[in-house]
Design an enzyme around this catalytic site. Structure first.
Site, PDB file in Angstrom:
ATOM      1  N   HIS A 308       0.807  -1.200   0.058  1.00 61.25           N
ATOM      2  CA  HIS A 308      -0.140   0.113   0.114  1.00 61.25           C
ATOM      3  C   HIS A 308       0.862   1.365   0.013  1.00 61.25           C
ATOM      4  O   HIS A 308       1.779   1.079   0.756  1.00 61.25           O
ATOM      5  CB  HIS A 308      -0.958   0.126   1.273  1.00 61.25           C
ATOM      6  N   ASP A 365      -8.033  -5.362  -0.059  1.00 58.43           N
ATOM      7  CA  ASP A 365      -8.341  -6.089  -1.158  1.00 58.43           C
ATOM      8  C   ASP A 365      -8.110  -7.489  -0.959  1.00 58.43           C
ATOM      9  O   ASP A 365      -8.781  -8.388  -1.607  1.00 58.43           O
ATOM     10  CB  ASP A 365      -7.814  -5.545  -2.351  1.00 58.43           C
TER      11      ASP A 365
HETATM   12  C1  SDX Z   1      -6.236  -0.104  -2.963  1.00 59.37           C
HETATM   13  O1  SDX Z   1      -4.284   4.447  -1.925  1.00 59.37           O
HETATM   14  C2  SDX Z   1      -5.214   4.048  -1.447  1.00 59.37           C
HETATM   15  O2  SDX Z   1      -5.804   4.480  -0.159  1.00 59.37           O
HETATM   16  C3  SDX Z   1      -5.895   2.737  -2.185  1.00 59.37           C
HETATM   17  C4  SDX Z   1      -6.906   1.736  -1.277  1.00 59.37           C
HETATM   18  C5  SDX Z   1      -8.255   2.699  -1.175  1.00 59.37           C
HETATM   19  O3  SDX Z   1      -9.284   2.360  -0.266  1.00 59.37           O
HETATM   20  O4  SDX Z   1      -8.369   3.618  -2.094  1.00 59.37           O
HETATM   21  O5  SDX Z   1      -6.305   1.589  -0.162  1.00 59.37           O
HETATM   22  C6  SDX Z   1      -7.418   0.705  -2.058  1.00 59.37           C
HETATM   23  O6  SDX Z   1      -5.800   0.373  -4.250  1.00 59.37           O
HETATM   24  C7  SDX Z   1      -5.167  -0.912  -1.923  1.00 59.37           C
HETATM   25  C8  SDX Z   1      -4.055  -1.403  -3.088  1.00 59.37           C
HETATM   26  C9  SDX Z   1      -4.470  -2.359  -3.946  1.00 59.37           C
HETATM   27  N1  SDX Z   1      -3.638  -2.996  -4.860  1.00 59.37           N
HETATM   28  C10 SDX Z   1      -3.010  -4.105  -4.706  1.00 59.37           C
HETATM   29  O7  SDX Z   1      -3.106  -4.930  -3.996  1.00 59.37           O
HETATM   30  C11 SDX Z   1      -1.985  -4.323  -5.999  1.00 59.37           C
HETATM   31  C12 SDX Z   1      -0.688  -4.792  -5.425  1.00 59.37           C
HETATM   32  N2  SDX Z   1      -0.319  -4.025  -4.652  1.00 59.37           N
HETATM   33  C13 SDX Z   1       1.051  -3.110  -5.499  1.00 59.37           C
HETATM   34  O8  SDX Z   1       0.751  -2.862  -6.778  1.00 59.37           O
HETATM   35  C14 SDX Z   1       1.503  -1.979  -4.727  1.00 59.37           C
HETATM   36  O9  SDX Z   1       1.819  -2.286  -3.183  1.00 59.37           O
HETATM   37  C15 SDX Z   1       0.589  -0.691  -4.718  1.00 59.37           C
HETATM   38  C16 SDX Z   1       0.335  -0.072  -5.954  1.00 59.37           C
HETATM   39  C17 SDX Z   1      -0.766  -0.982  -3.749  1.00 59.37           C
HETATM   40  C18 SDX Z   1       1.702   0.435  -3.826  1.00 59.37           C
HETATM   41  O10 SDX Z   1       2.732   0.765  -4.895  1.00 59.37           O
HETATM   42  P1  SDX Z   1       3.520   1.705  -4.429  1.00 59.37           P
HETATM   43  O11 SDX Z   1       3.331   2.580  -3.217  1.00 59.37           O
HETATM   44  O12 SDX Z   1       4.011   2.595  -5.322  1.00 59.37           O
HETATM   45  O13 SDX Z   1       5.049   0.858  -4.114  1.00 59.37           O
HETATM   46  P2  SDX Z   1       6.017   0.680  -4.915  1.00 59.37           P
HETATM   47  O14 SDX Z   1       5.456   0.026  -6.111  1.00 59.37           O
HETATM   48  O15 SDX Z   1       7.149   1.825  -4.824  1.00 59.37           O
HETATM   49  O16 SDX Z   1       6.765  -0.779  -4.184  1.00 59.37           O
HETATM   50  C19 SDX Z   1       7.864  -0.541  -2.979  1.00 59.37           C
HETATM   51  C20 SDX Z   1       8.472  -1.738  -3.269  1.00 59.37           C
HETATM   52  C21 SDX Z   1       9.044  -2.210  -4.696  1.00 59.37           C
HETATM   53  O17 SDX Z   1      10.148  -2.862  -4.738  1.00 59.37           O
HETATM   54  P3  SDX Z   1      11.652  -2.394  -4.772  1.00 59.37           P
HETATM   55  O18 SDX Z   1      11.721  -1.541  -6.013  1.00 59.37           O
HETATM   56  O19 SDX Z   1      11.783  -1.409  -3.488  1.00 59.37           O
HETATM   57  O20 SDX Z   1      12.525  -3.493  -4.860  1.00 59.37           O
HETATM   58  O21 SDX Z   1       7.606  -3.001  -2.748  1.00 59.37           O
HETATM   59  C22 SDX Z   1       7.474  -3.880  -4.178  1.00 59.37           C
HETATM   60  C23 SDX Z   1       7.882  -2.965  -5.336  1.00 59.37           C
HETATM   61  O22 SDX Z   1       8.470  -4.026  -6.251  1.00 59.37           O
HETATM   62  N3  SDX Z   1       6.125  -4.077  -3.752  1.00 59.37           N
HETATM   63  C24 SDX Z   1       5.539  -5.388  -4.144  1.00 59.37           C
HETATM   64  C25 SDX Z   1       4.179  -5.060  -4.033  1.00 59.37           C
HETATM   65  N4  SDX Z   1       3.836  -4.105  -3.703  1.00 59.37           N
HETATM   66  C26 SDX Z   1       4.988  -3.227  -3.561  1.00 59.37           C
HETATM   67  N5  SDX Z   1       6.265  -6.601  -4.482  1.00 59.37           N
HETATM   68  C27 SDX Z   1       5.273  -7.803  -4.569  1.00 59.37           C
HETATM   69  N6  SDX Z   1       4.026  -7.624  -4.488  1.00 59.37           N
HETATM   70  C28 SDX Z   1       3.575  -6.482  -4.319  1.00 59.37           C
HETATM   71  N7  SDX Z   1       2.038  -6.581  -4.048  1.00 59.37           N
END
Ligand code: SDX
Length: 426
Positions: A308, A365
């Site tokens: 998140h 989710d």
């Molecule tokens: C919602 O914003 C809100 O409030 C949203 C929400 C709401 O109520 O409106 O809460 C609802 O959208 C919840 C999120 C639902 N999405 C998912 O579950 C999809 C999977 N999650 C990822 O896509 C991700 O965690 C996000 C999009 C939710 C957040 O992404 P960020 O904040 O941009 O984080 P990032 O991409 O910079 O990741 C940081 C690190 C990265 O690794 P490094 O580059 O540091 O090595 O964490 C890793 C990412 O690769 N990472 C994950 C991951 N999420 C982040 N690795 C594996 N699986 C994941 N799910």
């Protein structure tokens, strides 16, 4: 130099600039950089707005480090334990919780607005079979603006409340009507003897020839899912609603834009992706393979339902939903294979250093998809359920935007990295 300020020094020429610090009631203070470009001739750069506050708001407070969520000062776990979805809808829209008479009146006001102009149903025939319900819902909400297009300035708070009640009341009807149309089922109209939450499950799952009964735990579970989705500060879809609202567009076109933003699997589409991912993994024996893919920087695979932008702790909504999920398992049962896979993934994520070091926890989710599946909601409808829950939050954020003395149109700048002027001079 004001005490409550920051000073920025440009080391290229030693010039210093001062920007005021603004304090809220909770959470991080902000540096007001609204004069930054005028003062420095430079823009700030913040990809994904990870460190940018785009507005003042009194609606929802999130503490990502502690995993806390307040709606107008009420903790989400307390609301989930003591209130129903419509209490929270009323709280968001009216800035206070309703007393029992006000809640009763609110329920009646929504009931009298839950039917839709039958001409809107003609839209459904324009869509191909199996069109995604989010595309249909986005089109239907934009179409609603043509049925309720009054004076476009919408500067009358009484109008806002009417617009809000109409949309909250009609969203479940639009969703259920399209679903049944897409399946060729006979339409089931709202039953005004049933409550708001129960009515949606009734419209989705009943059939004219059969007696339809719901267990109280099913209604409570669905009501909790709606409540936990109702607002979440300035997430991508809410920011979209505010951005479109800043142009003074029709409020229903703002909500339609929010639906488009929520649809993405990185946002509200994640609950659908969680179930599809669990089904794809298929067995606990395959979990390790997909955990490795999620950790592989060269693999775009991500674990849906984890991580998140704000929560660097357990999403408080995921905690409430996990409790509700386990109650449903005991009372009506959930696909045990999916539960086993989900539990194994969660156990690994909460202990494996890759995830722990990146503060990746289950988000809202992760369990909502499993609950909706247990309630016999079709997977492709999961994001639509998110819309039904989030709609009151979007509208309350739009109303807060409109209540400001002046609305500045959202218009960020950029770091231009394209070609310099290569126009031929002849
Ligand atoms: C919602 O914003 C809100 O409030 C949203 C929400 C709401 O109520 O409106 O809460 C609802 O959208 C919840 C999120 C639902 N999405 C998912 O579950 C999809 C999977 N999650 C990822 O896509 C991700 O965690 C996000 C999009 C939710 C957040 O992404 P960020 O904040 O941009 O984080 P990032 O991409 O910079 O990741 C940081 C690190 C990265 O690794 P490094 O580059 O540091 O090595 O964490 C890793 C990412 O690769 N990472 C994950 C991951 N999420 C982040 N690795 C594996 N699986 C994941 N799910």
């Amino acid at each position: 130099m004001a005490e409550n300020s920051v000073t920025l020094t440009d080391n290229r020429n030693g010039k210093s600039y001062n920007f005021p610090i603004l304090d809220g009631n909770l959470g991080p203070s902000v540096v007001d950089i609204s004069t930054f470009y005028k003062d420095t001739g430079m823009f700030t750069f913040d990809r994904g707005y990870t460190s940018t506050a785009m507005c003042r708001s009194q609606i929802t407070y999130i503490d990502g480090e502690k995993g806390e969520l307040l709606h107008r000062g009420y903790d989400i776990a307390w609301l989930a334990e003591n209130k129903i979805f419509l209490d929270v809808v009323y709280l968001l829209l009216n800035k206070r919780l309703p007393n029992s008479d006000e809640l009763k009146e609110f329920k009646t006001e929504l009931k009298t607005r839950c039917f839709i102009n039958e001409n809107i149903l003609k839209l459904f025939d324009a869509f191909p079979d199996r069109a995604h319900p989010m595309a249909v819902l986005q089109a239907c909400v934009a179409t609603l603006s043509t049925y309720y297009s009054r004076d476009m300035n919408f500067d009358d708070p009484v109008e806002y409340m009417e617009l809000a009640k109409r949309l909250v009341a009609k969203m479940p009807t639009l969703a259920a009507f399209y679903y049944r149309h897409s399946r060729g089922y006979p339409q089931i109209y709202p039953d005004l003897d049933r409550g708001f939450t129960e009515n949606f499950l009734y419209m989705m799952r009943s059939f004219p020839h059969s007696r339809f009964e719901l267990r109280p735990i099913e209604v409570k579970a669905f009501d909790t899912v709606l409540m936990l989705h109702c607002d979440h500060e300035q997430n991508a879809s809410t920011t979209t609603v505010r951005t479109v609202g800043s142009t003074h567009s029709h409020p229903y076109s703002c909500i339609s834009a929010g639906i488009g933003a929520l649809w993405g699997h990185a946002h509200g589409g994640a609950n659908e992706s969680v179930i599809r991912q669990l089904e794809m993994i298929g067995s606990v024996d395959n979990v390790d393979k997909y955990i490795a893919k999620a950790k592989d920087k060269n693999d775009p695979f991500r674990l849906m339902g984890f991580g998140h932008r704000v929560y660097k702790n357990y999403d408080p909504r995921a905690k409430v939903l996990k409790k509700m999920r386990n109650q449903l398992i005991d009372e009506i049962g959930i696909d045990s294979n999916l539960i086993k896979i989900a539990n194994k993934i969660e156990e690994i994520v909460l202990n494996d250093d890759y995830f722990v070091s990146r503060n990746l926890y289950p988000n809202v989710d992760f369990n909502s998809g499993l609950i909706l599946k247990a309630l016999k909601i079709p997977t492709e409808m999961f994001a639509v359920i998110f819309v039904m829950g989030r709609c009151p939050g979007w509208i309350s954020q739009w109303m807060e935007l409109k209540e400001q003395d002046t609305i500045k149109i959202v218009r960020p700048r950029q770091l231009y990295v394209g070609p310099k002027d290569i126009t031929p001079k002849n």
